[in-house]
Write an enzyme that holds these catalytic residues in place. Structure first.
Site, PDB file in Angstrom:
ATOM      1  N   TRP A   1       7.167  -0.295  -8.135  1.00 12.63           N
ATOM      2  CA  TRP A   1       8.452  -0.916  -7.484  1.00 12.63           C
ATOM      3  C   TRP A   1       9.117  -1.244  -8.507  1.00 12.63           C
ATOM      4  CZ3 TRP A   1      11.280  -5.004  -7.704  1.00 12.63           C
ATOM      5  CH2 TRP A   1      11.962  -5.346  -6.635  1.00 12.63           C
TER       6      TRP A   1
ATOM      7  N   PHE B   1      -3.623  -1.150   6.803  1.00 10.89           N
ATOM      8  CA  PHE B   1      -3.877  -2.186   6.642  1.00 10.89           C
ATOM      9  C   PHE B   1      -5.175  -2.038   5.517  1.00 10.89           C
ATOM     10  CE2 PHE B   1      -2.115  -3.380  11.337  1.00 10.89           C
ATOM     11  CZ  PHE B   1      -0.618  -3.992  10.892  1.00 10.89           C
TER      12      PHE B   1
ATOM     13  N   LYS C   1       7.347  -7.001   9.533  1.00 14.71           N
ATOM     14  CA  LYS C   1       6.295  -6.348   8.872  1.00 14.71           C
ATOM     15  C   LYS C   1       7.472  -5.632   8.318  1.00 14.71           C
ATOM     16  CE  LYS C   1       2.625  -3.696   7.647  1.00 14.71           C
ATOM     17  NZ  LYS C   1       3.272  -2.088   7.556  1.00 14.71           N
TER      18      LYS C   1
ATOM     19  N   THR D   1       3.727   1.788  -1.337  1.00 14.77           N
ATOM     20  CA  THR D   1       4.889   1.799  -2.460  1.00 14.77           C
ATOM     21  C   THR D   1       3.602   2.623  -3.248  1.00 14.77           C
ATOM     22  OG1 THR D   1       6.124  -0.737  -1.772  1.00 14.77           O
ATOM     23  CG2 THR D   1       5.617   0.858  -4.413  1.00 14.77           C
TER      24      THR D   1
ATOM     25  N   ARG E   1       2.212   8.101   8.001  1.00 14.20           N
ATOM     26  CA  ARG E   1       2.850   8.253   9.536  1.00 14.20           C
ATOM     27  C   ARG E   1       4.021   7.606   9.297  1.00 14.20           C
ATOM     28  NH1 ARG E   1      -0.175   1.898  10.153  1.00 14.20           N
ATOM     29  NH2 ARG E   1      -0.605   1.940   8.132  1.00 14.20           N
TER      30      ARG E   1
ATOM     31  N   LYS F   1       0.683  -1.712   0.157  1.00 16.13           N
ATOM     32  CA  LYS F   1       0.493  -0.051   0.179  1.00 16.13           C
ATOM     33  C   LYS F   1       0.769   0.614  -0.026  1.00 16.13           C
ATOM     34  CE  LYS F   1      -2.621   0.278   3.445  1.00 16.13           C
ATOM     35  NZ  LYS F   1      -1.670   0.734   4.487  1.00 16.13           N
TER      36      LYS F   1
ATOM     37  N   PHE G   1       3.612  -7.848  -9.071  1.00 16.59           N
ATOM     38  CA  PHE G   1       4.890  -8.284  -8.957  1.00 16.59           C
ATOM     39  C   PHE G   1       5.304  -8.830  -9.437  1.00 16.59           C
ATOM     40  CE2 PHE G   1       3.039  -7.751  -4.751  1.00 16.59           C
ATOM     41  CZ  PHE G   1       3.592  -8.071  -3.458  1.00 16.59           C
TER      42      PHE G   1
ATOM     43  N   ALA H   1      -2.913   0.311  13.339  1.00 10.69           N
ATOM     44  CA  ALA H   1      -4.594   0.623  12.431  1.00 10.69           C
ATOM     45  C   ALA H   1      -5.634  -0.627  12.635  1.00 10.69           C
ATOM     46  CB  ALA H   1      -5.291   0.283  11.038  1.00 10.69           C
TER      47      ALA H   1
END
Length: 552
Positions: free
Chosen positions: A406, A298, A102, A70, A91, A68, A378, A270
């Site tokens: 990415w 999240f 994570k 990215t 954030r 998210k 991806f 979150a």
């Protein structure tokens, strides 16, 4: 190359030059070295009419990854590349996920904010200031009890916990004050992670320093022997706690790899807090730029719902568009594919797992705001799988676009950028999910039955008592901040996809009067996470020159 290697090879612009892109001068900044700064408040320049705001959210997270941040960063760079005056508001990372499993919160690949090592570690010291302010209050509470307890605080009913900015399961439940009469009054206590604290919430929801002070004063720290709430104002230390946060309240300015200005400020989780960056950072961005991208933590069932039902009314602005991030890999996992098999093409599993994204699309459209889906690409995704997601979204009247930030930076997100700009120009008719006058039960049942897909709510005996108590105190008119697993719409992390007919269990409520919301603790959600068997910290290294590796 991995993320940190890409970041380290990027030539950053001096932060003063980045600031000039949105009309800030060196007089508006408090420099923390050459590449990061705090923005002095209030802004000295006359600001424009508030720009448009895009909220970026996602499907429920899985170990397969969603990216998210990215997508948010890549989209901001792409909007800048097509000539839109854009800023991103994110954030701040917590050391818990950075050192745990994570990872950090600075994006990835060629869509990152930098300096990523600084941002992911100590940055400008905001997390430390919040930890200090929280624990100073805890020390003052216990000292008050020890020194005669003029307020009659019942040490069995102190609800203010100490905090630490790292996952430490050993501190979830503690006993303090042991060792004799001079060591304090023994009582049960415990630690939360800093980002789950009310101190973090009030920093992120405050509109200025005076509002921060007011909110800190309203914090309920526990109850007296007559079971009446006791606040920080009654303790007489509101200003002392506020002054510890006088610098932390100022938003931090950094840049993306493509030098788009980025404000990184505040970092509540979150799943156990409200999950959005600070109102001050978002407002500042909207005053400086034509388009502001901000994200909520999240999945859309957590961070986005809290942004829309808790933050927007305080922000004074609702989103002009919502972007939902999904990945082929995560949809396949929701469709029943094991993590080890995600690299194999499986169009049928994509179709089966789409129900998770479908429910998030439906939920976000419920608010009356234009919705765009970003399919974060991806390297292992096949054209057949990607096209399947696009077609399924189209069948649900949702525009979906590939985001390849990415691998390609802004160049991989141009189509999505144009779509988001178009969405911002569409009409919207924002409607919150519930109304303030609804009871606590009505708010929770609306969330569970109309948003999560569940059938009913069960309350523990303690929760039922608290509902009656909060109604008598007038606290029931505040919004509800649900603390639940991020992995499922339900409170059971193993129920993937779009489960139905489940029961959500409310075990306890925590009043957050400074933040002006009630936290509902569901299932077995923890406010102090633990580290995994092999933490990310095990793979981190620093050489004799201070160069870091293994930080993602």
């Amino acid at each position: 190359m991995n993320d940190i290697e890409i970041a380290q090879q990027t030539e950053m612009e001096p932060i003063v030059d980045v600031a000039q892109k949105v009309g800030l001068t060196e007089d508006d900044l408090e420099l923390y070295g050459k590449y990061k700064a705090k923005v002095s408040l209030p802004l000295k320049k006359k600001t424009q009419t508030k720009g448009k705001m895009i909220l970026v959210t996602a499907i429920n997270p899985t170990p397969a990854g969603e990216g998210k941040s990215t997508v948010t960063i890549g989209l901001a760079d792409a909007m800048s590349a097509i000539g839109k005056k854009t800023m991103v508001a994110l954030r701040e990372p917590s050391l818990g996920p950075v050192m745990g499993v994570k990872g950090g919160a600075t994006g990835g690949g060629y869509s990152q904010v930098v300096p990523m090592e600084d941002i992911n570690l100590h940055f400008t010291g905001d997390m430390h200031a919040l930890t200090a302010a929280n624990n100073t209050l805890a020390a003052l509470i216990d000292n008050h009890i020890y020194q005669g307890n003029e307020l009659g605080i019942d040490q069995r009913r102190v609800i203010w916990k100490r905090v630490l900015d790292i996952n430490d399961r050993a501190l979830r439940h503690t006993v303090i004050g042991l060792g004799g009469p001079t060591q304090g009054v023994p009582r049960e206590d415990g630690f939360d992670i800093t980002v789950a604290s009310e101190m973090m919430a009030v920093l992120c929801l405050a509109t200025d320093l005076n509002d921060l002070k007011k909110r800190i004063g309203q914090i309920v720290i526990g109850y007296n022997f007559d079971r009446e709430p006791v606040t920080v104002d009654q303790l007489g230390v509101t200003d002392a706690i506020t002054l510890l946060l006088k610098d932390a309240i100022k938003p931090n300015l950094v840049q993306t790899l493509e030098h788009t200005p980025a404000l990184v400020h505040g970092g509540p989780f979150a799943n156990i807090a409200h999950g959005c960056n600070s109102i001050i950072a978002t407002r500042t961005s909207m005053e400086l730029a034509d388009y502001t991208l901000t994200e909520a933590g999240f999945g859309a069932d957590l961070g986005a719902e809290k942004f829309l039902d808790i933050v927007c009314s305080r922000l004074g602005k609702t989103p002009d568009a919502i972007v939902i991030v999904a990945t082929v890999r995560a949809l396949k996992m929701n469709g029943g594919v094991a993590k080890d098999n995600l690299n194999e093409e499986n169009v049928e599993a994509v179709q089966k797992g789409y129900v998770n994204l479908q429910r998030h699309i439906r939920n976000m459209k419920r608010y009356g705001v234009p919705v765009v889906v970003a399919v974060n690409k991806f390297a292992t995704d096949t054209d057949a799988e990607l096209n399947q997601v696009i077609d399924l979204c189209k069948a649900d009247n949702a525009d979906a676009y590939i985001s390849d930030g990415w691998a390609k930076g802004s160049k991989g997100v141009i189509d999505l950028a144009h779509a988001v700009v178009d969405a911002c120009d569409q009409e919207s008719d924002f409607k919150p999910l519930y109304q303030p006058e609804d009871s606590i039960e009505q708010k929770i049942e609306t969330l569970v039955t109309k948003f999560y897909g569940g059938s009913k709510v069960e309350y523990s005996p303690k929760a039922k008592r608290q509902i009656k108590q909060f109604a008598k105190l007038g606290w029931d008119k505040m919004p509800v901040c649900m603390a639940k697993t991020q992995y499922s719409f339900s409170d059971n992390a193993k129920l993937l996809g779009a489960p139905t007919d489940f029961t959500v269990h409310i075990r306890e409520f925590v009043p957050k009067l400074g933040a002006q919301f009630i936290v509902a603790l569901t299932g077995n959600v923890l406010t102090m996470p633990g580290l995994p068997k092999v933490p990310a910290a095990n793979g981190m290294h620093v050489d004799e020159n201070g160069k870091i590796s293994g930080l993602y």
